[in-house]
Design an enzyme around this catalytic site. Sequence first.
Site, short mmCIF file in Angstrom:
data_model
loop_
_atom_site.label_atom_id
_atom_site.label_comp_id
_atom_site.label_asym_id
_atom_site.label_seq_id
_atom_site.Cartn_x
_atom_site.Cartn_y
_atom_site.Cartn_z
N ASP A 205 0.86 -1.18 0.00
CA ASP A 205 0.00 0.00 0.00
C ASP A 205 0.89 1.23 0.00
O ASP A 205 2.03 1.20 0.49
CB ASP A 205 -0.88 0.02 1.24
CG ASP A 205 -1.95 -1.06 1.21
OD1 ASP A 205 -1.90 -1.91 0.31
OD2 ASP A 205 -2.82 -1.06 2.11
N HIS A 281 5.19 -7.26 -0.45
CA HIS A 281 5.09 -8.57 -1.08
C HIS A 281 5.87 -8.57 -2.39
O HIS A 281 6.35 -7.52 -2.85
CB HIS A 281 3.62 -8.91 -1.36
CG HIS A 281 2.76 -8.92 -0.13
ND1 HIS A 281 2.19 -10.07 0.38
CD2 HIS A 281 2.36 -7.92 0.71
CE1 HIS A 281 1.48 -9.78 1.45
NE2 HIS A 281 1.57 -8.48 1.67
N SER A 392 7.67 3.73 5.24
CA SER A 392 8.94 3.90 4.54
C SER A 392 8.69 3.98 3.04
O SER A 392 7.64 4.45 2.61
CB SER A 392 9.90 2.78 4.89
OG SER A 392 11.20 3.12 4.51
#
Length: 423
Positions: A205, A281, A392
Amino acid sequence: MVRCYKALSNPPPSCYNLRKVKIHVRRLRSGNGGSSSCAGDQHPQLESPGPAGSAGGTPNRRTRFRLQFPQLALRRRLGQLSCMSRPALKLRSWPLTILYYLLPFGALKPLTRVGWRPMSRVALYKSVPTRLLSRAWGRLNQVELPTWLRKPVYSLYIWTFGVNMKEAAVEDLHHYRNLSEFFRRKLKPQARPVCCLHSVISPSDGKILNFGQVKNCEVEQVKGVTYSLESFLGPRISTEELHFSQAPHGNSFQQQLVTKEGNELYHCVIYLAPGDYHCFHSPTDWRVSHRRHFPGSLMSVNPGVARWIKELFCHNERVVLTGDWKHGFFSLTAVGATNVGSIRIYFDQDLHTNSPCYSKGSYNDFSFISNNNKEGIPMRKGEHLGEFNLGSTIVLIFEAPKDFKFHLKAGQKIRFGEALGSL
């Protein structure tokens, strides 16, 4: 003390400079035949030019204030800073610089007239011990909260950063023992469906800061602010560790990464805000063959700071995973930030980030290819890869044919599993 007969014929500017005064005195000495002493006990009179029409050169109110200001004494005190070592110099000038930028109405501006110069805002920010603060924050995150305190603390965080707890696998706030567990919460399986129609999906995200082709070995961290591709990834890895069908060609670093003729190098930068899902991911089907860890600073990677500090991503601590996919070179880089010193890669147990001691500009290499493992680490699209604490940045740099197209807009919000681009 130097004494002379008369006042200077050519007075210096109203903002006196000690070096200029010395030059004028030397000229008077040469004019008096090189005599080392002058008759009389009068001190040199430094006349400041008064405004037009002022009789006798009477100093105005502003000039009187400057004459009363202890400029020479301040020069001696501030001049001592230049004789100090660099750490002591930062220690002495850092508090004064903070006051210079914080106090209203330019309260400390008179200091600049006597030779003191404040640190730039960028240098001041770089001098903040962000690594120490991040380690302290990490220790605080591990502290187990009392059951009665968990809901108020987590509710405040949810309200501040707009966290959607309906997507969390466990919605009960009392389940999370500390802040670290709350930051690394898992999502429901149906919350992020993985797009199978496109070749590259979003690994996390976040917000799209920049994307496009890599040009002239430069990558844009935000619009108009670039950083060096070689400084970011480090020296090129040997071809044996990457399963390339043919050796890279070309002289520039960018050309050496492109392994197939007719391909181009692309990049995409995704910023994870504190309220976003913190795990990342695999963005495609690929093989990870090498890990490179760059210890470094832990400055904020907020888009506002990224516009402010050039090559921010090259200064910060980061973990570069490199390998190959069906079109050639592929890399995913997890960039650390303030309070995000902990970068975890699930299949790499030897990785330790934000260590107290490190050498500036150094990096640590680790190869996943060995005698027992010739293929590296195979990753499937959407498979769990790693996690951050708080927020981050993820940077993708990969090789693809010229007809590869991004399905993005700069500044748009994106979620894990959504399409980044396809052929």
